[in-house]
Scaffold this motif. Structure first.
Motif, PDB file in Angstrom:
ATOM      1  N   VAL A 159       0.540  -1.134  -0.234  1.00 17.76           N
ATOM      2  CA  VAL A 159       0.221   0.000  -0.148  1.00 17.76           C
ATOM      3  C   VAL A 159       0.946   0.896  -0.229  1.00 17.76           C
ATOM      4  CG1 VAL A 159      -1.793   1.091   1.073  1.00 17.76           C
ATOM      5  CG2 VAL A 159      -2.252  -1.137   1.438  1.00 17.76           C
ATOM      6  N   GLU A 160       0.781   1.699  -1.514  1.00 18.09           N
ATOM      7  CA  GLU A 160       2.138   2.941  -1.235  1.00 18.09           C
ATOM      8  C   GLU A 160       1.367   4.304  -1.674  1.00 18.09           C
ATOM      9  OE1 GLU A 160       4.353   4.172  -1.734  1.00 18.09           O
ATOM     10  OE2 GLU A 160       6.213   3.424  -2.495  1.00 18.09           O
ATOM     11  N   ASP A 161       1.258   5.617  -0.624  1.00 16.72           N
ATOM     12  CA  ASP A 161       0.907   7.125  -0.919  1.00 16.72           C
ATOM     13  C   ASP A 161       1.151   6.621  -3.026  1.00 16.72           C
ATOM     14  OD1 ASP A 161       3.520   7.163  -0.742  1.00 16.72           O
ATOM     15  OD2 ASP A 161       3.505   9.201   0.391  1.00 16.72           O
ATOM     16  N   ILE A 162       2.434   6.731  -3.130  1.00 19.36           N
ATOM     17  CA  ILE A 162       2.448   7.784  -4.629  1.00 19.36           C
ATOM     18  C   ILE A 162       4.038   7.034  -5.305  1.00 19.36           C
ATOM     19  CG2 ILE A 162       3.916   9.086  -3.634  1.00 19.36           C
ATOM     20  CD1 ILE A 162       2.961  11.294  -6.353  1.00 19.36           C
ATOM     21  N   VAL A 163       3.516   6.730  -6.594  1.00 22.59           N
ATOM     22  CA  VAL A 163       4.158   5.402  -7.395  1.00 22.59           C
ATOM     23  C   VAL A 163       5.237   6.718  -8.415  1.00 22.59           C
ATOM     24  CG1 VAL A 163       5.177   3.629  -8.445  1.00 22.59           C
ATOM     25  CG2 VAL A 163       3.477   3.514  -6.761  1.00 22.59           C
ATOM     26  N   ASP A 164       6.130   7.032  -8.448  1.00 21.76           N
ATOM     27  CA  ASP A 164       6.691   8.283  -9.390  1.00 21.76           C
ATOM     28  C   ASP A 164       7.723   7.471 -10.390  1.00 21.76           C
ATOM     29  OD1 ASP A 164       8.390   8.254  -7.285  1.00 21.76           O
ATOM     30  OD2 ASP A 164       7.437  10.497  -7.180  1.00 21.76           O
ATOM     31  N   THR A 165       9.179   7.660 -10.164  1.00 18.07           N
ATOM     32  CA  THR A 165      10.222   7.322 -10.659  1.00 18.07           C
ATOM     33  C   THR A 165      10.112   5.767 -10.940  1.00 18.07           C
ATOM     34  OG1 THR A 165      11.309   6.994  -9.101  1.00 18.07           O
ATOM     35  CG2 THR A 165      11.352   8.860 -10.204  1.00 18.07           C
ATOM     36  N   GLY A 166       9.506   5.072  -9.891  1.00 15.05           N
ATOM     37  CA  GLY A 166       9.805   3.399  -9.814  1.00 15.05           C
ATOM     38  C   GLY A 166      10.645   3.019  -9.060  1.00 15.05           C
ATOM     39  N   ASN A 167      11.964   3.587  -8.380  1.00 13.29           N
ATOM     40  CA  ASN A 167      12.963   3.705  -7.958  1.00 13.29           C
ATOM     41  C   ASN A 167      12.593   2.338  -6.593  1.00 13.29           C
ATOM     42  OD1 ASN A 167      15.044   4.286 -10.230  1.00 13.29           O
ATOM     43  ND2 ASN A 167      14.785   6.188  -9.272  1.00 13.29           N
TER      44      ASN A 167
ATOM     45  N   ASP B 237      -0.772   7.619  -8.868  1.00 13.36           N
ATOM     46  CA  ASP B 237       0.170   7.275  -9.713  1.00 13.36           C
ATOM     47  C   ASP B 237       1.276   8.306 -11.233  1.00 13.36           C
ATOM     48  OD1 ASP B 237       2.087   5.284 -11.518  1.00 13.36           O
ATOM     49  OD2 ASP B 237      -0.197   4.425 -12.238  1.00 13.36           O
ATOM     50  N   LYS B 238       1.872   8.376 -11.016  1.00 16.44           N
ATOM     51  CA  LYS B 238       2.631   9.359 -12.014  1.00 16.44           C
ATOM     52  C   LYS B 238       3.028   8.895 -12.572  1.00 16.44           C
ATOM     53  CE  LYS B 238       3.072  12.660  -9.094  1.00 16.44           C
ATOM     54  NZ  LYS B 238       4.620  14.183  -8.213  1.00 16.44           N
ATOM     55  N   PRO B 239       2.885   7.885 -14.061  1.00 15.50           N
ATOM     56  CA  PRO B 239       3.612   7.741 -15.509  1.00 15.50           C
ATOM     57  C   PRO B 239       4.228   8.394 -15.587  1.00 15.50           C
ATOM     58  CG  PRO B 239       0.942   7.765 -15.665  1.00 15.50           C
ATOM     59  CD  PRO B 239       0.893   8.415 -14.575  1.00 15.50           C
ATOM     60  N   ALA B 240       3.952   9.753 -15.697  1.00 15.59           N
ATOM     61  CA  ALA B 240       5.153  11.059 -16.370  1.00 15.59           C
ATOM     62  C   ALA B 240       6.499  10.835 -16.282  1.00 15.59           C
ATOM     63  CB  ALA B 240       4.355  12.269 -15.894  1.00 15.59           C
TER      64      ALA B 240
ATOM     65  N   PHE C  89      -5.760   7.721  -8.118  1.00 12.59           N
ATOM     66  CA  PHE C  89      -6.198   8.801  -9.300  1.00 12.59           C
ATOM     67  C   PHE C  89      -4.725   8.381 -10.358  1.00 12.59           C
ATOM     68  CE2 PHE C  89      -8.150   9.998  -5.197  1.00 12.59           C
ATOM     69  CZ  PHE C  89      -9.281  10.204  -5.721  1.00 12.59           C
ATOM     70  N   GLU C  90      -4.958   9.426 -11.350  1.00 12.79           N
ATOM     71  CA  GLU C  90      -3.228   9.311 -12.002  1.00 12.79           C
ATOM     72  C   GLU C  90      -3.089  10.621 -11.802  1.00 12.79           C
ATOM     73  OE1 GLU C  90      -1.736   9.787 -16.312  1.00 12.79           O
ATOM     74  OE2 GLU C  90      -3.070   8.221 -16.667  1.00 12.79           O
ATOM     75  N   CYS C  91      -2.083  11.045 -11.258  1.00 15.21           N
ATOM     76  CA  CYS C  91      -1.962  12.478 -11.047  1.00 15.21           C
ATOM     77  C   CYS C  91      -0.910  13.190 -12.032  1.00 15.21           C
ATOM     78  CB  CYS C  91      -0.398  12.103  -9.674  1.00 15.21           C
ATOM     79  SG  CYS C  91       0.287  13.320  -8.810  1.00 15.21           S
ATOM     80  N   PRO C  92      -1.329  13.713 -11.986  1.00 16.63           N
ATOM     81  CA  PRO C  92       0.004  15.156 -12.810  1.00 16.63           C
ATOM     82  C   PRO C  92       1.340  15.276 -12.201  1.00 16.63           C
ATOM     83  CG  PRO C  92      -2.192  16.045 -12.617  1.00 16.63           C
ATOM     84  CD  PRO C  92      -1.815  15.005 -11.394  1.00 16.63           C
ATOM     85  N   ASP C  93       1.951  16.437 -13.157  1.00 17.10           N
ATOM     86  CA  ASP C  93       3.391  16.363 -12.658  1.00 17.10           C
ATOM     87  C   ASP C  93       3.945  17.548 -11.949  1.00 17.10           C
ATOM     88  OD1 ASP C  93       6.016  15.307 -12.226  1.00 17.10           O
ATOM     89  OD2 ASP C  93       6.793  16.089 -14.929  1.00 17.10           O
TER      90      ASP C  93
END
Length: 247
Positions: free
Chosen positions: A161-169, A193-196, A214-218
């Motif tokens: 359970v994560e708050d946000i995933v961005d770089t994926g590192n 999730d911040k796929p950008a 939600f998909e999060c903008p950058d």
């Protein structure tokens, strides 16, 4: 025959009670003053006020520092309920039981608390701490596991359970770390999730599933457990932090 009741003469006060004067005591409440001209620590009137009952805005993060609200408290609650229902349906009758929810400290603590109450299948809860941001806004790219699980997850279904995933590192490091513990599957449930900003692709373990709120903008976002320099976690919504607050 006629009976006559004897007359009773009453005197006040009774002879066995001696009247005495009574005075009401006046209780003086000591006043606490600030910056008394003649401070005397033994005199309550001159003791300085040591603290304020209301915290300063800088100690908790001010709403005036939020540029724009992305998701309100009501929108978050609706989406969390939907995620909880999806997880409950997917893991209904799952063997072995319970499913282990692994919260990533500290940012996911509110999301984990809310979604755990929306899941109707048996769950166990544990935390892992992975650090990659520190006090900045950019991931260091070198996440490390600084706090490990207490629950043995071997042969069990695990949901990160994560708050946000961005770089994926960080997530890739966590997946690799948990896979070594021998779980039956490792799924991911991330609030944002911040796929950008994705740099590293992560792989789920076994028949793990992916859940996204939600998909999060950058933008750099705070609130609902997410912070900048440990502030803003207590905001009930998610908002964009004004750039001047961290640049």
């Amino acid at each position: 025959m006629t009976f006559h009741a004897p007359s009773l003469a009453l005197t006040f006060p009774p002879p066995f009670i001696t009247p005495f004067p009574c005075r009401l005591a006046r209780i003086k409440t000591p006043l606490i003053t600030i910056n008394s001209p003649n401070p005397n620590p033994r005199n309550p009137r001159n003791r300085p006020l040591l603290f304020s009952s209301s915290p300063s805005p800088s100690s908790m993060g001010s709403e005036a520092e939020i540029e724009r609200v992305l998701w309100t408290e009501e929108e978050i609650a609706r989406r969390v309920a939907e995620l909880g229902a999806a997880i409950s349906a997917d893991f209904k009758g799952a063997v072995p039981s319970p499913v282990v929810l692994v919260g990533v400290a500290t940012g996911a603590f509110l999301f984990l608390a809310d979604i755990a109450r929306e899941i109707t299948v048996p769950v166990a809860i544990d935390f892992v701490r992975a650090e990659s941001y520190g006090a900045g806004t950019e991931s260091s790219g070198e996440p490390r596991i600084s706090g490990d699980l207490k629950i043995d997850v071997e042969g069990k279904h695990v949901i990160i359970v994560e708050d946000i995933v961005d770089t994926g590192n960080t997530l890739s490091r966590l997946m690799s770390h948990l896979e070594k513990k021998g779980p039956l599957s490792v799924s991911l449930c991330t609030f944002l999730d911040k796929p950008a900003r994705r740099r590293v692709n992560f792989e789920l373990v076994g028949e793990g599933k992916f859940y996204r709120g939600f998909e999060c903008p950058d933008y750099f976002v705070v609130g609902y457990g997410m912070d900048y320099a440990e502030l803003y976690r207590n905001l009930p919504y998610v908002g964009i932090l004004k750039p001047e607050m961290y640049k």
